[in-house]
Design a protein around this motif. Structure first.
Motif, PDB file in Angstrom:
ATOM      1  N   GLU A   1       0.443  -0.977   0.074  1.00 39.61           N
ATOM      2  CA  GLU A   1       0.439   0.118  -0.119  1.00 39.61           C
ATOM      3  C   GLU A   1       0.861   1.181  -0.195  1.00 39.61           C
ATOM      4  O   GLU A   1       2.132   0.807   0.237  1.00 39.61           O
ATOM      5  CB  GLU A   1      -1.128  -0.243   1.197  1.00 39.61           C
ATOM      6  CG  GLU A   1      -1.721  -0.752   1.261  1.00 39.61           C
ATOM      7  CD  GLU A   1      -2.713  -1.225   0.464  1.00 39.61           C
ATOM      8  OE1 GLU A   1      -3.338   0.355  -0.047  1.00 39.61           O
ATOM      9  OE2 GLU A   1      -3.280  -2.123   0.124  1.00 39.61           O
ATOM     10  N   ASP A   2       0.261   1.917  -0.595  1.00 33.44           N
ATOM     11  CA  ASP A   2       1.089   3.283  -0.202  1.00 33.44           C
ATOM     12  C   ASP A   2       1.548   3.865   0.786  1.00 33.44           C
ATOM     13  O   ASP A   2       2.036   4.862   0.971  1.00 33.44           O
ATOM     14  CB  ASP A   2       0.133   4.769  -0.358  1.00 33.44           C
ATOM     15  CG  ASP A   2       0.003   4.779  -2.467  1.00 33.44           C
ATOM     16  OD1 ASP A   2       0.279   4.539  -3.157  1.00 33.44           O
ATOM     17  OD2 ASP A   2      -1.122   5.679  -2.918  1.00 33.44           O
ATOM     18  N   ARG A   3       0.652   4.086   2.419  1.00 32.83           N
ATOM     19  CA  ARG A   3       1.362   3.367   3.771  1.00 32.83           C
ATOM     20  C   ARG A   3       2.511   2.879   3.757  1.00 32.83           C
ATOM     21  O   ARG A   3       3.258   4.398   4.115  1.00 32.83           O
ATOM     22  CB  ARG A   3       0.183   3.130   4.294  1.00 32.83           C
ATOM     23  CG  ARG A   3      -0.036   3.715   5.961  1.00 32.83           C
ATOM     24  CD  ARG A   3       1.088   5.008   6.162  1.00 32.83           C
ATOM     25  NE  ARG A   3       0.534   5.655   6.486  1.00 32.83           N
ATOM     26  CZ  ARG A   3       0.895   6.525   6.644  1.00 32.83           C
ATOM     27  NH1 ARG A   3       2.030   6.958   7.236  1.00 32.83           N
ATOM     28  NH2 ARG A   3       0.166   8.372   6.388  1.00 32.83           N
ATOM     29  N   GLU A   4       2.908   2.124   3.492  1.00 34.26           N
ATOM     30  CA  GLU A   4       4.542   1.612   3.561  1.00 34.26           C
ATOM     31  C   GLU A   4       5.492   1.859   2.624  1.00 34.26           C
ATOM     32  O   GLU A   4       6.202   2.209   3.191  1.00 34.26           O
ATOM     33  CB  GLU A   4       4.144   0.094   3.214  1.00 34.26           C
ATOM     34  CG  GLU A   4       5.707  -1.309   3.715  1.00 34.26           C
ATOM     35  CD  GLU A   4       4.919  -2.420   3.469  1.00 34.26           C
ATOM     36  OE1 GLU A   4       5.562  -3.019   3.015  1.00 34.26           O
ATOM     37  OE2 GLU A   4       4.238  -3.229   3.119  1.00 34.26           O
ATOM     38  N   LEU A   5       4.589   2.401   1.325  1.00 37.67           N
ATOM     39  CA  LEU A   5       5.720   3.209   0.442  1.00 37.67           C
ATOM     40  C   LEU A   5       6.163   4.547   1.107  1.00 37.67           C
ATOM     41  O   LEU A   5       7.283   4.923   1.562  1.00 37.67           O
ATOM     42  CB  LEU A   5       5.142   3.750  -0.229  1.00 37.67           C
ATOM     43  CG  LEU A   5       6.028   3.328  -2.094  1.00 37.67           C
ATOM     44  CD1 LEU A   5       6.624   1.786  -1.877  1.00 37.67           C
ATOM     45  CD2 LEU A   5       5.342   3.327  -3.146  1.00 37.67           C
ATOM     46  N   MET A   6       5.275   4.913   1.782  1.00 34.58           N
ATOM     47  CA  MET A   6       5.006   6.757   2.713  1.00 34.58           C
ATOM     48  C   MET A   6       6.361   6.212   3.806  1.00 34.58           C
ATOM     49  O   MET A   6       7.381   7.050   4.052  1.00 34.58           O
ATOM     50  CB  MET A   6       3.747   7.137   3.345  1.00 34.58           C
ATOM     51  CG  MET A   6       3.617   7.578   1.822  1.00 34.58           C
ATOM     52  SD  MET A   6       1.649   7.929   2.216  1.00 34.58           S
ATOM     53  CE  MET A   6       1.596   9.236   3.863  1.00 34.58           C
ATOM     54  N   ASN A   7       6.423   4.986   4.577  1.00 31.17           N
ATOM     55  CA  ASN A   7       6.890   4.529   4.953  1.00 31.17           C
ATOM     56  C   ASN A   7       8.136   4.636   5.206  1.00 31.17           C
ATOM     57  O   ASN A   7       9.203   4.755   5.742  1.00 31.17           O
ATOM     58  CB  ASN A   7       6.274   3.547   6.501  1.00 31.17           C
ATOM     59  CG  ASN A   7       5.085   4.082   7.762  1.00 31.17           C
ATOM     60  OD1 ASN A   7       5.160   5.020   7.640  1.00 31.17           O
ATOM     61  ND2 ASN A   7       4.710   3.103   7.872  1.00 31.17           N
ATOM     62  N   LEU A   8       8.718   4.795   3.923  1.00 30.32           N
ATOM     63  CA  LEU A   8       9.988   3.606   3.638  1.00 30.32           C
ATOM     64  C   LEU A   8      10.610   5.490   2.939  1.00 30.32           C
ATOM     65  O   LEU A   8      11.883   5.229   3.379  1.00 30.32           O
ATOM     66  CB  LEU A   8      10.200   2.499   2.260  1.00 30.32           C
ATOM     67  CG  LEU A   8      11.017   2.291   1.769  1.00 30.32           C
ATOM     68  CD1 LEU A   8      11.230   1.358   2.818  1.00 30.32           C
ATOM     69  CD2 LEU A   8      10.855   1.822   0.269  1.00 30.32           C
ATOM     70  N   GLY A   9       9.859   5.613   2.720  1.00 28.84           N
ATOM     71  CA  GLY A   9      10.164   7.687   2.422  1.00 28.84           C
ATOM     72  C   GLY A   9      11.111   8.100   2.422  1.00 28.84           C
ATOM     73  O   GLY A   9      11.423   9.223   2.644  1.00 28.84           O
ATOM     74  N   LEU A  10       9.629   8.460   4.101  1.00 23.95           N
ATOM     75  CA  LEU A  10      10.123   8.988   5.255  1.00 23.95           C
ATOM     76  C   LEU A  10      11.901   8.855   5.855  1.00 23.95           C
ATOM     77  O   LEU A  10      12.685   9.964   6.672  1.00 23.95           O
ATOM     78  CB  LEU A  10       9.502   8.825   6.672  1.00 23.95           C
ATOM     79  CG  LEU A  10      10.067   9.229   7.431  1.00 23.95           C
ATOM     80  CD1 LEU A  10       9.376  11.281   7.449  1.00 23.95           C
ATOM     81  CD2 LEU A  10       9.199   9.504   9.100  1.00 23.95           C
ATOM     82  N   LYS A  11      12.079   8.023   5.395  1.00 21.69           N
ATOM     83  CA  LYS A  11      14.179   7.271   5.421  1.00 21.69           C
ATOM     84  C   LYS A  11      14.467   8.284   4.728  1.00 21.69           C
ATOM     85  O   LYS A  11      15.614   8.378   4.922  1.00 21.69           O
ATOM     86  CB  LYS A  11      14.256   5.773   5.801  1.00 21.69           C
ATOM     87  CG  LYS A  11      13.025   4.575   6.751  1.00 21.69           C
ATOM     88  CD  LYS A  11      13.489   3.319   6.499  1.00 21.69           C
ATOM     89  CE  LYS A  11      13.043   2.900   7.263  1.00 21.69           C
ATOM     90  NZ  LYS A  11      12.920   0.979   7.159  1.00 21.69           N
ATOM     91  N   ILE A  12      14.221   8.273   3.669  1.00 18.22           N
ATOM     92  CA  ILE A  12      14.795   9.220   2.336  1.00 18.22           C
ATOM     93  C   ILE A  12      15.032  10.173   2.835  1.00 18.22           C
ATOM     94  O   ILE A  12      16.273  11.855   2.505  1.00 18.22           O
ATOM     95  CB  ILE A  12      14.479   8.997   1.185  1.00 18.22           C
ATOM     96  CG1 ILE A  12      14.164   7.455   0.750  1.00 18.22           C
ATOM     97  CG2 ILE A  12      15.363   9.366   0.101  1.00 18.22           C
ATOM     98  CD1 ILE A  12      13.682   7.080  -0.187  1.00 18.22           C
ATOM     99  N   GLY A  13      13.406  11.503   2.987  1.00 21.93           N
ATOM    100  CA  GLY A  13      13.409  12.503   3.542  1.00 21.93           C
ATOM    101  C   GLY A  13      11.304  12.813   3.865  1.00 21.93           C
ATOM    102  O   GLY A  13      11.144  12.530   3.809  1.00 21.93           O
ATOM    103  N   ALA A  14      11.906  13.971   4.815  1.00 28.19           N
ATOM    104  CA  ALA A  14      10.360  14.459   5.605  1.00 28.19           C
ATOM    105  C   ALA A  14       9.910  14.779   4.850  1.00 28.19           C
ATOM    106  O   ALA A  14       8.260  14.579   4.531  1.00 28.19           O
ATOM    107  CB  ALA A  14      10.600  15.762   6.115  1.00 28.19           C
ATOM    108  N   ASP A  15      10.172  15.251   2.900  1.00 25.17           N
ATOM    109  CA  ASP A  15       9.266  15.870   1.784  1.00 25.17           C
ATOM    110  C   ASP A  15       8.361  14.701   0.874  1.00 25.17           C
ATOM    111  O   ASP A  15       8.009  14.412   0.506  1.00 25.17           O
ATOM    112  CB  ASP A  15       9.517  16.785   0.922  1.00 25.17           C
ATOM    113  CG  ASP A  15       9.631  17.883   1.663  1.00 25.17           C
ATOM    114  OD1 ASP A  15       8.006  18.046   2.361  1.00 25.17           O
ATOM    115  OD2 ASP A  15      10.213  18.538   0.938  1.00 25.17           O
ATOM    116  N   VAL A  16       9.238  13.171   1.212  1.00 21.77           N
ATOM    117  CA  VAL A  16       8.496  12.231   0.043  1.00 21.77           C
ATOM    118  C   VAL A  16       7.142  11.459   0.753  1.00 21.77           C
ATOM    119  O   VAL A  16       6.571  11.002  -0.194  1.00 21.77           O
ATOM    120  CB  VAL A  16      10.020  11.019   0.732  1.00 21.77           C
ATOM    121  CG1 VAL A  16       9.672  10.036  -0.895  1.00 21.77           C
ATOM    122  CG2 VAL A  16      11.245  11.301   0.013  1.00 21.77           C
TER     123      VAL A  16
END
Length: 280
Positions: free
Chosen positions: A119-134
């Protein structure tokens, strides 16, 4: 896959506190605009290969695109790699989430390329490790972002509003801006609830009058030319002008394309990177 990675602006940006780890707690309204980078991505047997149309863009692990591909491959134990060609249009170090939106687009593309059922939510959690705007860039549109940027709540769509985006010839370090911010000296905070109501009513006039970014306290003080750009845009018919993110990009809303075009024709003679676009 050929995908578009869209820039964002901040209709508001408020800093409401600071965590023990040094991260600032934010409350901001983000909005996608029709200015984008092109990303061409294909599967490889192994490795991460990045190329770009701009020679000054790093193509190693300093690039958020590389880090997005790397974290995705390692998290989901992917047996393979990616080749990515990045065509940059979004100005760099501009407060428009250029790097973050590219990273978000790569995460979404790799989910499709490698058929990973998440889901997008899991992808968002992953993205947060890259940057706060991801995380926001994965969702897009009109949204309220809180925490350090990871809490994203969709708002009424504020699409098809005309704006001009002006990026002066210098960049700004987000880290340095936040480091220079003294929260105790913020006298006026955005009225976020009123802005959300204005957006729900599609009242561009009220949105333009109420939008506020507390980081202007830092960036506009260091770079007085930004105040000049804001004043110029308003004198040329803008309903309101604001700095996006930590800057230095200034954007302004216009009630019709005729006024926006007239302003664009004049202001692009003074500044290198000027765009006329819409919210989407």
């Amino acid at each position: 896959m050929l995908i578009k990675a869209y820039a964002k602006i901040n209709i508001s940006l408020d800093v409401i506190g600071k965590r023990e780890d040094g991260y600032h707690l934010l409350k901001m309204i983000m909005q996608t605009i029709d200015l984008y980078d092109h990303i061409n991505i294909k599967r490889l047997d192994a490795g991460i290969n990045i190329s770009c149309n701009k020679p000054y863009i790093p193509i190693d692990d300093r690039n958020l695109v590389y880090r997005a591909a790397d974290i995705f491959i390692n998290t989901y134990n992917i047996k393979g790699g990616v080749d990515i060609y990045l065509k940059k249009n979004i100005p760099v170090a501009a407060g428009l989430a250029g790097g973050s939106t590219d990273a978000a687009a790569v995460l979404k593309a790799m989910r499709s390329l490698y058929e990973i059922d998440i889901e997008d939510r899991e992808l968002m959690n992953l993205g947060l490790k890259i940057g706060a705007d991801v995380p926001y860039c994965i969702v897009g549109g009109t949204a309220l972002c809180e925490g350090i940027g990871e809490k994203v709540t969709k708002l009424t769509n504020f699409k098809n509003q005309i704006l001009i985006v002006v990026k002066p010839s210098f960049g700004v370090s987000t880290k340095e801006v936040y480091k220079s911010l003294d929260i105790s000296k913020i006298n006026k905070h955005p009225d976020t609830d009123t802005l959300i109501k204005n957006i729900e009513e599609h009242n561009l006039f009220r949105v333009s009058k109420n939008m506020k970014n507390v980081l202007e306290n830092v960036t506009l003080r260091k770079h007085t030319v930004l105040k000049n750009i804001k004043n110029e845009l308003i004198s040329m018919g803008a309903m309101g002008a604001l700095m996006s993110g930590s800057g230095p990009t200034i954007f302004a809303f216009f009630e019709d394309m005729l006024k926006a075009q007239s302003c664009y024709d004049r202001i692009k003679k003074k500044y290198k990177e000027v765009f006329i676009t819409r919210t989407i």
